[in-house]
Enzyme design. Structure first.
Site, mmCIF file in Angstrom:
data_model
loop_
_atom_site.group_PDB
_atom_site.id
_atom_site.type_symbol
_atom_site.label_atom_id
_atom_site.label_comp_id
_atom_site.label_asym_id
_atom_site.label_seq_id
_atom_site.Cartn_x
_atom_site.Cartn_y
_atom_site.Cartn_z
ATOM 1 C CB SER A 84 -0.955 0.014 1.190
ATOM 2 O OG SER A 84 -0.270 -0.335 2.359
ATOM 3 C CB THR A 188 -1.429 5.586 3.990
ATOM 4 O OG1 THR A 188 -2.212 5.329 2.847
ATOM 5 C CG2 THR A 188 -0.754 6.934 3.871
ATOM 6 C CB THR A 206 -0.639 6.176 0.144
ATOM 7 O OG1 THR A 206 -1.440 5.001 0.217
ATOM 8 C CG2 THR A 206 -1.366 7.199 -0.692
ATOM 9 N NE ARG A 216 -9.417 7.251 -3.582
ATOM 10 C CZ ARG A 216 -8.649 7.097 -2.504
ATOM 11 N NH1 ARG A 216 -7.382 6.805 -2.621
ATOM 12 N NH2 ARG A 216 -9.164 7.234 -1.304
ATOM 13 C CB VAL A 217 -6.126 11.874 -6.138
ATOM 14 C CG1 VAL A 217 -5.219 12.486 -5.083
ATOM 15 C CG2 VAL A 217 -5.372 11.727 -7.460
ATOM 16 C CB THR A 239 -3.649 5.944 7.958
ATOM 17 O OG1 THR A 239 -3.724 4.733 7.203
ATOM 18 C CG2 THR A 239 -3.987 5.630 9.399
HETATM 19 C C1 SD4 Z 1 -6.168 6.837 0.573
HETATM 20 N N1 SD4 Z 1 -5.674 7.413 2.860
HETATM 21 O O1 SD4 Z 1 -5.688 6.769 -0.551
HETATM 22 C C2 SD4 Z 1 -5.281 6.563 1.759
HETATM 23 C C3 SD4 Z 1 -5.345 5.113 2.070
HETATM 24 C C4 SD4 Z 1 -4.825 4.775 3.429
HETATM 25 O O2 SD4 Z 1 -4.371 3.365 5.101
HETATM 26 O O3 SD4 Z 1 -4.435 5.562 4.197
HETATM 27 N N2 SD4 Z 1 -4.829 3.606 3.845
HETATM 28 O O4 SD4 Z 1 -7.351 7.103 0.788
#
Ligand code: SD4
Length: 329
Positions: A84, A188, A206, A216-217, A239
């Site tokens: 991830s 992340t 991430t 997608r962001v 996160t």
């Molecule tokens: C996201 N916040 O792309 C990130 C994913 C994440 O732990 O944090 N996962 O939405």
């Protein structure tokens, strides 16, 4: 409860009762301020231990928090077993790994990249955007083009990695897309550091949510959502399901709570509560925040159990369980 289960759903945030912070299950989320002028670094999840060790090489030698967070999260980006963060991450639903990252310092200098492909260290590109351009954020093709023109190169190994490609092909059979954090898309790394000179910085990086819609962001490269630092107050990072952090300007909201006098943990609690309030009926959406103030006090809070963070000070090098509001079986 396993990490698998903990992160299984996004679905809809349920209308379950929000437990008060005092009544909530708590663990040792102690936040003793470090000795004056002694550095401290915190970062999300277990991979934060190695990332903190990278950051500590700079912090422990009296170096700059900004350099430390960049070096620290780059350790996680280099870990090809991490699914991830970095190019070992899972792809979007069209089979492309796209990376998001940002960095910020105590002077509100910041840099960010989103939807970046084939470059090993998005955090280094984010730092370069900050240092070398008048802008804050570059995305996609333009970000890659700029990076290649400014000393970065594309990696020479296959992305997605072969095992990740295989998992993706398995996923394609059902193409079941859950618009939230599940086992494929978590962890992340967000990092906050205070150096011996009292400077604070943060970084977040991430590969985003697995099998996301192409383009997608999430929150992680968005200054104010996945990361925010104010040198007068402190910093925060997040996160979990990025859409929730973007809707609430989450990291910025945490810093503003601290500005009004909340402790880091109280400030994280406030935003988690606000996020729950704004997502009535949504069950299983995990969101976790970390915060640190300029005195070096720190804390975290999450919607569900299971969120933890790595802490490194002169005296401590350990994982800390964050407090949480709800239990996910
Ligand atoms: C996201 N916040 O792309 C990130 C994913 C994440 O732990 O944090 N996962 O939405």
């Amino acid at each position: 409860m396993s990490r698998r289960k903990f992160l299984k759903n996004l679905g809809a945030l349920g209308a379950g009762t929000v437990i008060s912070p005092l009544a909530a299950q708590t663990h040792s989320s102690s936040s003793l301020p470090p000795k004056k002028n002694s550095p401290v670094v915190i970062s999300t999840w277990i991979h934060g231990m190695e990332a903190n060790a990278g950051a500590w090489e700079i912090l422990g030698a009296g170096g700059d928090a900004l350099d430390a967070v960049q070096k620290g999260v780059a350790v996680t980006e280099s870990d090809m077993t991490n699914r991830s963060v970095g190019l070992g991450g899972r792809p979007d639903r069209d089979g492309h790994v796209t990376l998001d990252a940002c960095i910020m310092d105590h002077d509100s200098r910041c840099g960010s990249v989103a939807f970046l492909e084939d470059i090993q260290h998005p955090i280094d590109v984010a730092r370069a955007v900050m240092d070398k351009t008048p802008h804050v954020m570059l995305v996609g093709e333009g970000a890659q083009k700029w990076a290649l023109e400014n000393g970065f190169s594309k990696v020479d190994y296959p992305v997605p990695l072969p095992q990740v490609q295989k998992d993706y092909e398995d996923w394609l059979i059902k193409s079941e897309y859950k618009t939230g954090v599940n086992v494929e898309n978590h962890d992340t790394i967000g990092m906050l550091a205070l150096d011996a000179s009292g400077r604070m910085a943060g970084a977040c990086t991430t590969s985003g949510m697995a099998y996301k819609i192409r383009g997608r962001v999430g929150d992680s490269p968005i200054i104010g959502a996945g990361l925010f630092i104010d040198g007068d107050v402190g910093g925060a990072t997040a996160t979990g399901v990025g859409e929730a952090m973007i809707r609430t300007a989450g990291a910025s909201a945490v810093v503003e709570s601290m500005r009004r006098g909340a402790s880091p943990e109280e400030a994280c609690y406030d935003i988690v509560q606000r996020i729950l309030k704004k997502h009535p009926g949504v069950e299983g959406m995990q969101v976790g925040f970390l915060a640190m103030n300029v005195q070096g006090e720190y804390g975290g809070y999450s919607v569900y159990n299971g969120f933890n963070y790595a802490l490194r000070t002169q005296d401590r090098n350990e994982m800390v369980d964050a407090k949480y509001m709800r239990t996910w079986e």
